[in-house]
Design an enzyme around this catalytic site. Sequence first.
Site, PDB file in Angstrom:
ATOM      1  N   TYR A   1     -12.433  -2.340  -3.267  1.00  0.00           N
ATOM      2  CA  TYR A   1     -12.920  -2.344  -1.878  1.00  0.00           C
ATOM      3  C   TYR A   1     -14.449  -2.332  -1.786  1.00  0.00           C
ATOM      4  CZ  TYR A   1      -8.254  -1.788   0.195  1.00  0.00           C
ATOM      5  OH  TYR A   1      -6.956  -1.988   0.629  1.00  0.00           O
TER       6      TYR A   1
ATOM      7  N   GLU B   1      -9.737  -9.678  -7.902  1.00  0.00           N
ATOM      8  CA  GLU B   1      -8.803  -8.571  -7.653  1.00  0.00           C
ATOM      9  C   GLU B   1      -7.670  -8.530  -8.686  1.00  0.00           C
ATOM     10  OE1 GLU B   1      -7.645  -9.233  -3.584  1.00  0.00           O
ATOM     11  OE2 GLU B   1      -9.617  -8.657  -2.816  1.00  0.00           O
TER      12      GLU B   1
ATOM     13  N   ASN C   1      -1.653  -0.246   7.136  1.00  0.00           N
ATOM     14  CA  ASN C   1      -1.043  -1.517   7.541  1.00  0.00           C
ATOM     15  C   ASN C   1      -0.232  -2.187   6.442  1.00  0.00           C
ATOM     16  OD1 ASN C   1      -3.130  -2.234   5.941  1.00  0.00           O
ATOM     17  ND2 ASN C   1      -4.325  -3.291   7.515  1.00  0.00           N
TER      18      ASN C   1
ATOM     19  N   LYS D   1       0.834  -1.205   0.000  1.00  0.00           N
ATOM     20  CA  LYS D   1       0.000   0.000   0.000  1.00  0.00           C
ATOM     21  C   LYS D   1       0.878   1.267   0.000  1.00  0.00           C
ATOM     22  CE  LYS D   1      -3.855  -2.206   2.488  1.00  0.00           C
ATOM     23  NZ  LYS D   1      -4.686  -2.140   3.726  1.00  0.00           N
TER      24      LYS D   1
ATOM     25  N   ARG E   1      -1.418 -14.254   3.925  1.00  0.00           N
ATOM     26  CA  ARG E   1      -2.129 -13.561   5.011  1.00  0.00           C
ATOM     27  C   ARG E   1      -1.474 -13.865   6.362  1.00  0.00           C
ATOM     28  NH1 ARG E   1      -6.850 -10.798   3.827  1.00  0.00           N
ATOM     29  NH2 ARG E   1      -7.815 -11.264   5.822  1.00  0.00           N
TER      30      ARG E   1
ATOM     31  N   HIS F   1      -1.900  -5.528   1.375  1.00  0.00           N
ATOM     32  CA  HIS F   1      -3.190  -6.192   1.144  1.00  0.00           C
ATOM     33  C   HIS F   1      -2.889  -7.571   0.585  1.00  0.00           C
ATOM     34  CE1 HIS F   1      -7.183  -7.107  -0.461  1.00  0.00           C
ATOM     35  NE2 HIS F   1      -6.532  -7.563  -1.517  1.00  0.00           N
TER      36      HIS F   1
HETATM   37  P1  IDP Z   1      -7.464  -6.971   5.603  1.00  0.00           P
HETATM   38  O1  IDP Z   1      -6.654  -5.974   4.796  1.00  0.00           O
HETATM   39  O2  IDP Z   1      -6.697  -7.461   6.791  1.00  0.00           O
HETATM   40  O3  IDP Z   1      -8.067  -8.067   4.760  1.00  0.00           O
HETATM   41  P2  IDP Z   1     -10.106  -5.753   5.661  1.00  0.00           P
HETATM   42  O4  IDP Z   1     -11.122  -6.041   6.717  1.00  0.00           O
HETATM   43  O5  IDP Z   1     -10.324  -6.348   4.307  1.00  0.00           O
HETATM   44  O6  IDP Z   1      -8.672  -6.137   6.239  1.00  0.00           O
HETATM   45  O7  IDP Z   1     -10.039  -4.156   5.531  1.00  0.00           O
HETATM   46  C1  IDP Z   1      -9.414  -3.524   4.445  1.00  0.00           C
HETATM   47  C2  IDP Z   1      -8.505  -2.444   4.980  1.00  0.00           C
HETATM   48  O8  IDP Z   1      -9.309  -1.426   5.617  1.00  0.00           O
HETATM   49  C3  IDP Z   1      -7.538  -2.898   6.080  1.00  0.00           C
HETATM   50  O9  IDP Z   1      -6.371  -3.499   5.583  1.00  0.00           O
HETATM   51  C4  IDP Z   1      -7.268  -1.595   6.800  1.00  0.00           C
HETATM   52  O10 IDP Z   1      -6.363  -0.778   6.061  1.00  0.00           O
HETATM   53  C5  IDP Z   1      -8.629  -0.932   6.771  1.00  0.00           C
HETATM   54  N1  IDP Z   1      -9.457  -1.280   7.954  1.00  0.00           N
HETATM   55  C6  IDP Z   1     -10.143  -2.424   8.169  1.00  0.00           C
HETATM   56  N2  IDP Z   1     -10.825  -2.394   9.321  1.00  0.00           N
HETATM   57  C7  IDP Z   1     -10.573  -1.188   9.862  1.00  0.00           C
HETATM   58  C8  IDP Z   1     -11.013  -0.544  11.091  1.00  0.00           C
HETATM   59  O11 IDP Z   1     -11.771  -1.107  11.890  1.00  0.00           O
HETATM   60  N3  IDP Z   1     -10.530   0.702  11.322  1.00  0.00           N
HETATM   61  C9  IDP Z   1      -9.699   1.348  10.452  1.00  0.00           C
HETATM   62  N4  IDP Z   1      -9.277   0.798   9.302  1.00  0.00           N
HETATM   63  C10 IDP Z   1      -9.698  -0.461   9.000  1.00  0.00           C
HETATM   64 MG    MG Z   2      -9.431  -7.829   3.170  1.00  0.00          MG
END
Ligand code: IDP
Ligand code: MG
Length: 178
Positions: free
Chosen positions: A91, A172, A158, A51, A127, A161
């Site tokens: 997304y 995707e 974070n 990212k 993951r 992805h």
């Molecule tokens: P993942 O990337 O671990 O699969 P997802 O639930 O698909 O997580 O969420 C997509 C992205 O949205 C996350 O990687 C993170 O950047 C952001 N995100 C997800 N949940 C939250 C939250 O509760 N607060 C803030 N950002 C979030």
């Molecule tokens: Mg995800």
Amino acid sequence: MGAEQPAGPGARRLTGDPGRSHRMDRETLQPQAKRIEESYVSVERTLVLVKPDGVARGLTGTILARVEAKGYKLVQLKLVDATRELLERHYEEHVGKPFYEPLVEFMLSGPTAAAVFEGNRVIEGFRSLAGTTEPTLAAPGTIRGDFGRDWGLKVQQNLVHGSDSPESAEREIGIWFG
Ligand code: IDP
Ligand code: MG
């Protein structure tokens, strides 16, 4: 699917192996190669994104190196200035969530490195390497655990992805590389 590709033409030149005998070897070995291939379960592909925070912090190479070091095969790679339209497709499952708009804005903030990795169980394997979504809680030794932290923003930055199922991976990969 499942069999490794032979080394490229450059590698063949270095070993002095002439193309003609290479072709004959392949023809001779094909029945055996096919039997070996049939003994593997199907090879998965996954979309990995470094990212904008990872790219901006100069961690692209470090992150991709971890995935390669684990043994997964890099099959596609490019740097992308994602558009809002692309991100809305990527997304779509998060539309309406409180972090959705900050997430899209974050992903628009700079280039993303998009990659496709291949390997048996690469989706769950990546993951596991990435760690949990919240970098504060991600285990040390994972990408998010080692390089990520909470910056007090509405969206968790974070670093990476990774697709979460074979269906999402194909969808995707089509969005980023189609
Ligand atoms: P993942 O990337 O671990 O699969 P997802 O639930 O698909 O997580 O969420 C997509 C992205 O949205 C996350 O990687 C993170 O950047 C952001 N995100 C997800 N949940 C939250 C939250 O509760 N607060 C803030 N950002 C979030
Ligand atoms: Mg995800």
